[in-house]
Design an enzyme around this catalytic site. Structure first.
Site, mmCIF file in Angstrom:
data_model
loop_
_atom_site.group_PDB
_atom_site.id
_atom_site.type_symbol
_atom_site.label_atom_id
_atom_site.label_comp_id
_atom_site.label_asym_id
_atom_site.label_seq_id
_atom_site.Cartn_x
_atom_site.Cartn_y
_atom_site.Cartn_z
ATOM 1 N N SER A 68 -5.286 -5.512 2.482
ATOM 2 C CA SER A 68 -4.410 -4.393 2.152
ATOM 3 C C SER A 68 -3.412 -4.746 1.063
ATOM 4 C CB SER A 68 -3.628 -3.942 3.396
ATOM 5 O OG SER A 68 -2.803 -5.004 3.874
ATOM 6 N N HIS A 111 -10.556 -1.114 1.071
ATOM 7 C CA HIS A 111 -9.422 -1.086 1.987
ATOM 8 C C HIS A 111 -9.491 0.136 2.880
ATOM 9 C CE1 HIS A 111 -4.853 -0.509 2.683
ATOM 10 N NE2 HIS A 111 -5.384 -1.220 3.659
ATOM 11 N N GLU A 115 -9.816 2.866 -0.012
ATOM 12 C CA GLU A 115 -9.529 2.512 -1.395
ATOM 13 C C GLU A 115 -10.589 1.510 -1.856
ATOM 14 O OE1 GLU A 115 -4.668 2.788 -1.624
ATOM 15 O OE2 GLU A 115 -5.554 1.050 -0.619
ATOM 16 N N ASN A 153 -0.331 1.475 -0.353
ATOM 17 C CA ASN A 153 0.741 0.527 -0.039
ATOM 18 C C ASN A 153 1.691 0.307 -1.210
ATOM 19 O OD1 ASN A 153 0.138 0.113 2.629
ATOM 20 N ND2 ASN A 153 -1.205 -1.629 2.252
#
Length: 348
Positions: A173, A194, A206, A244
């Site tokens: 991540s 991800h 992702e 993130n």
């Protein structure tokens, strides 16, 4: 001119002959025979874009969900002939198998999966502690702990032991896909995929490419994500990727508001819920994710990208982690917690 007329006449004769032949073929068993032949070829020959044999490394919180999701697609649509689920120790392997089994049983009890479908799903997965079982896989998704040294060593080993065609993907991540890709010795066959927790429910994945990733490899991985029922978004290898990169600095800014005494935990969260339409406030979310996880990600970014002003570590975050006030998982963070039930803010 005579040559042109002769050529046209010959062409007309050939067209008439073909037309007559096709008419007789169409009125007989020709189309049916062709259709049956095509079906046999399709069913016996995997499509070139398929990853016939999938490997999943790590059956923890994320890995078991990835294995289950891929197995469900394999049982339903035949996307994989098998999934090799690998763990380093038998206890970890058994725990991962139990997680998948319980999740599948829950779907059966809710009527979302039949017993036959559940059996077919589980039969697609081969659970093993033998890493050599990964050698002939077509695609490997890694979901071990977020430790770059461990990941780089793993990929160095896999790069030597797996067949040359095997494509690697990390579920990290926050860590650099490029560093892992280079460690593997086959950076052109390396991507990030991800997933989000819980994998079985969250639709987004992702898909991350580096400067070395082959275009055909990247497209193949994007297609795989869609074939297992997820929605893929493309991103280059940048810290935190998309979600993130936007989310963690947002959480940090909320923590800094509280640290400076600009606002209380309750008012920060309430503001983002009622003012921005968020389902939960940033401090509530930080507690839910784990303050240790937030600290780990941000400390890594600060170390690797010291000139990025958005990457900072609040003192209060580090202090809470040192006191083991990690949020939901320890019962105390910015809020008090009773299991998964959030209580009052600590500063109320």
């Amino acid at each position: 001119n005579e040559q042109i007329i002769t050529l046209l006449s010959a062409t007309k004769i050939i067209v008439n002959m073909l037309s007559s032949t096709l008419s007789r073929w169409a009125s007989g068993n020709g189309p049916k025979a062709l259709l049956q032949l095509c079906r046999r070829r399709i069913s016996s020959t995997p499509a070139v874009h398929d990853f016939d044999k999938l490997g999943v490394i790590g059956l923890g919180l994320m890995g078991h969900g990835i294995a289950q999701t891929a197995a469900a697609a394999a049982a339903k649509d035949g996307i994989h002939s098998s999934i090799v689920a690998y763990e380093t120790e038998s206890s970890f392997l058994d725990r991962g198998r139990d997680r998948i089994q319980k999740s599948v049983e829950k779907l059966v009890s809710k009527g979302k999966l039949s017993s036959e479908e559940a059996d077919a799903l589980m039969n697609k997965i081969t659970f093993t502690t033998d890493r050599d079982a990964l050698n002939d896989t077509d695609f490997i998704v890694e979901a071990i702990i977020e430790n770059m040294d461990l990941k780089k060593q793993l990929y160095s080993d896999l790069g030597q032991q797996c067949k040359p065609e095997t494509i690697f993907a990390s579920n990290t991540s926050s860590l650099s896909i490029t560093q892992m890709a280079l460690a593997s010795g086959r950076p052109e066959k390396f991507v990030g995929v991800h997933f989000f927790n819980p994998v079985q429910l969250m639709k987004l994945v992702e898909v991350i490419r580096t400067d070395h990733t082959d275009d055909a490899v990247f497209d193949k991985c994007m297609e795989w994500v869609e074939r297992i029922g997820k929605v893929g978004v493309k991103c280059r290898d940048t810290p935190g990727f998309i979600v993130n990169r936007l989310l963690v600095p947002n959480l940090v800014q909320a923590i800094l508001l509280v640290e400076r005494g600009d606002a209380t935990t309750k008012d920060v969260d309430l503001s983002m819920q009622l003012g921005a339409g968020h389902p939960m406030g940033p401090l509530h979310l930080a507690d839910y994710v784990g303050l240790d996880t937030c600290l780990f990600i941000m400390e890594g970014w600060v170390k690797d990208f010291p000139d990025e002003r958005a990457f900072v570590v609040p003192d209060i975050l580090r202090e809470k982690v040192e006191r083991n006030e990690l949020g939901r998982k320890t019962g105390k963070g910015f809020y008090n917690w009773d299991g998964d039930k959030r209580g009052d803010p600590i500063d109320s």
